[in-house]
Motif scaffolding. Structure first.
Motif, mmCIF file in Angstrom:
data_model
loop_
_atom_site.group_PDB
_atom_site.id
_atom_site.type_symbol
_atom_site.label_atom_id
_atom_site.label_comp_id
_atom_site.label_asym_id
_atom_site.label_seq_id
_atom_site.Cartn_x
_atom_site.Cartn_y
_atom_site.Cartn_z
ATOM 1 N N ALA A 160 36.460 83.974 20.156
ATOM 2 C CA ALA A 160 35.390 83.763 21.131
ATOM 3 C C ALA A 160 34.493 82.588 20.734
ATOM 4 O O ALA A 160 34.101 81.780 21.579
ATOM 5 C CB ALA A 160 34.561 85.038 21.283
ATOM 6 N N ILE A 161 34.178 82.466 19.448
ATOM 7 C CA ILE A 161 33.367 81.327 18.991
ATOM 8 C C ILE A 161 34.144 80.032 19.180
ATOM 9 O O ILE A 161 33.598 79.018 19.619
ATOM 10 C CB ILE A 161 32.937 81.520 17.526
ATOM 11 C CG1 ILE A 161 31.983 82.723 17.405
ATOM 12 C CG2 ILE A 161 32.261 80.259 16.987
ATOM 13 C CD1 ILE A 161 31.691 83.137 15.975
ATOM 14 N N GLY A 162 35.434 80.042 18.853
ATOM 15 C CA GLY A 162 36.256 78.854 19.052
ATOM 16 C C GLY A 162 36.351 78.456 20.513
ATOM 17 O O GLY A 162 36.278 77.270 20.858
ATOM 18 N N GLU A 163 36.514 79.444 21.395
ATOM 19 C CA GLU A 163 36.585 79.156 22.827
ATOM 20 C C GLU A 163 35.265 78.581 23.334
ATOM 21 O O GLU A 163 35.258 77.660 24.165
ATOM 22 C CB GLU A 163 36.934 80.424 23.593
ATOM 23 C CG GLU A 163 38.386 80.871 23.425
ATOM 24 C CD GLU A 163 38.689 82.181 24.137
ATOM 25 O OE1 GLU A 163 37.726 82.851 24.580
ATOM 26 O OE2 GLU A 163 39.879 82.529 24.257
ATOM 27 N N ALA A 164 34.158 79.112 22.833
ATOM 28 C CA ALA A 164 32.850 78.587 23.233
ATOM 29 C C ALA A 164 32.674 77.155 22.754
ATOM 30 O O ALA A 164 32.142 76.300 23.475
ATOM 31 C CB ALA A 164 31.738 79.478 22.679
ATOM 32 N N LEU A 165 33.136 76.874 21.538
ATOM 33 C CA LEU A 165 33.027 75.515 21.005
ATOM 34 C C LEU A 165 33.800 74.524 21.858
ATOM 35 O O LEU A 165 33.270 73.470 22.257
ATOM 36 C CB LEU A 165 33.538 75.481 19.567
ATOM 37 C CG LEU A 165 33.537 74.105 18.897
ATOM 38 C CD1 LEU A 165 32.116 73.664 18.602
ATOM 39 C CD2 LEU A 165 34.367 74.118 17.623
ATOM 40 N N THR A 166 35.055 74.843 22.163
ATOM 41 C CA THR A 166 35.863 73.889 22.920
ATOM 42 C C THR A 166 35.347 73.728 24.339
ATOM 43 O O THR A 166 35.388 72.626 24.904
ATOM 44 C CB THR A 166 37.350 74.299 22.899
ATOM 45 O OG1 THR A 166 38.146 73.197 23.339
ATOM 46 C CG2 THR A 166 37.640 75.510 23.759
ATOM 47 N N ARG A 167 34.809 74.796 24.930
ATOM 48 C CA ARG A 167 34.241 74.681 26.276
ATOM 49 C C ARG A 167 32.991 73.814 26.257
ATOM 50 O O ARG A 167 32.779 72.978 27.149
ATOM 51 C CB ARG A 167 33.920 76.066 26.833
ATOM 52 C CG ARG A 167 33.411 76.030 28.264
ATOM 53 C CD ARG A 167 33.223 77.416 28.828
ATOM 54 N NE ARG A 167 34.480 78.153 28.930
ATOM 55 C CZ ARG A 167 34.599 79.397 29.409
ATOM 56 N NH1 ARG A 167 33.488 80.048 29.816
ATOM 57 N NH2 ARG A 167 35.767 79.984 29.469
ATOM 58 N N ALA A 168 32.141 73.986 25.259
ATOM 59 C CA ALA A 168 30.912 73.197 25.173
ATOM 60 C C ALA A 168 31.208 71.718 24.931
ATOM 61 O O ALA A 168 30.458 70.843 25.365
ATOM 62 C CB ALA A 168 30.014 73.743 24.061
#
Length: 208
Positions: A73-81
């Protein structure tokens, strides 16, 4: 502002992550695993990435799903941001000393997820967390964030220091890599003109 919110719900975990790449390193973290909370807090503080992480996981079974899914979830948030990655520095390298321990992390926000892990522990648990889950956390984070990630503990004895220096080095490397380069703020840092991919195994996916 480069921000993202991820809500990830499965039969094993229910996770909400809020991330701000241009923050000050403020955090609110609750995974149900105290030691993991401490490491994610270090990640936020030393990267200057604001993080809110709330996890309800199946800890009555074990810690595996909570650790794995929090990293995803943190990785997905990073790539989306990061969006199209326009203007970012892209690469980052950092050394994090902690008493007798020194860990080096190098990252490339490449769109080609890969983990090289050269870190070992001499005890099975740190606090209440299984030591083997830290490598899995870094692997899951790299996969979800789409980054090439190399983690190497050059030397160290204390297991707490070893894992904490790994998270701090990751944080400092991320801080460098996600920064906007004022000399190329309007360009994607790749000769291909785009940063993406699914793992670097297909013909033509390397380079850039």
């Amino acid at each position: 502002m480069r921000t993202a919110t991820i809500q990830r719900t499965t039969s094993e975990t229910d996770i909400r992550v809020e991330l701000n790449l241009d923050g000050t390193g403020s955090y609110e973290v609750s995974t149900g695993i105290g030691f993991l909370d401490h490491m994610i807090e270090q990640l936020s503080r030393h990267s200057l990435i604001d993080l809110k992480v709330a996890v309800k996981g199946d800890l009555h079974i074990d810690q595996h799903h909570t650790a794995e899914d929090s990293a995803i979830a943190i990785g997905e948030a990073l790539t989306r941001a990061l969006g199209d990655r326009r203007g970012i520095t892209r690469y980052g390298t950092a050394y994090a000393p902690m008493d007798e321990t020194l860990t080096r992390v190098a990252i490339d926000i490449s769109g080609r997820p890969y983990l090289v892990w050269r870190t070992e522990f001499s005890q099975a648990r740190l606090g209440e967390m299984d030591s083997e889950l830290f490598e899995h956390w870094f692997h899951s984070f790299a996969q979800a964030a789409g980054i090439t990630l190399h983690v190497e503990t050059l030397y160290g004895r204390n297991n707490h220091h070893i894992v904490e220096s790994a998270y701090k080095a990751l944080a400092r490397a991320l801080r460098i890599a996600v920064e906007i380069d004022p000399r190329k703020a309007d360009a994607v840092p790749s000769t291909k003109g785009t940063l993406g991919g699914t793992g670097g195994n297909e013909i033509g996916d390397h380079g850039g």
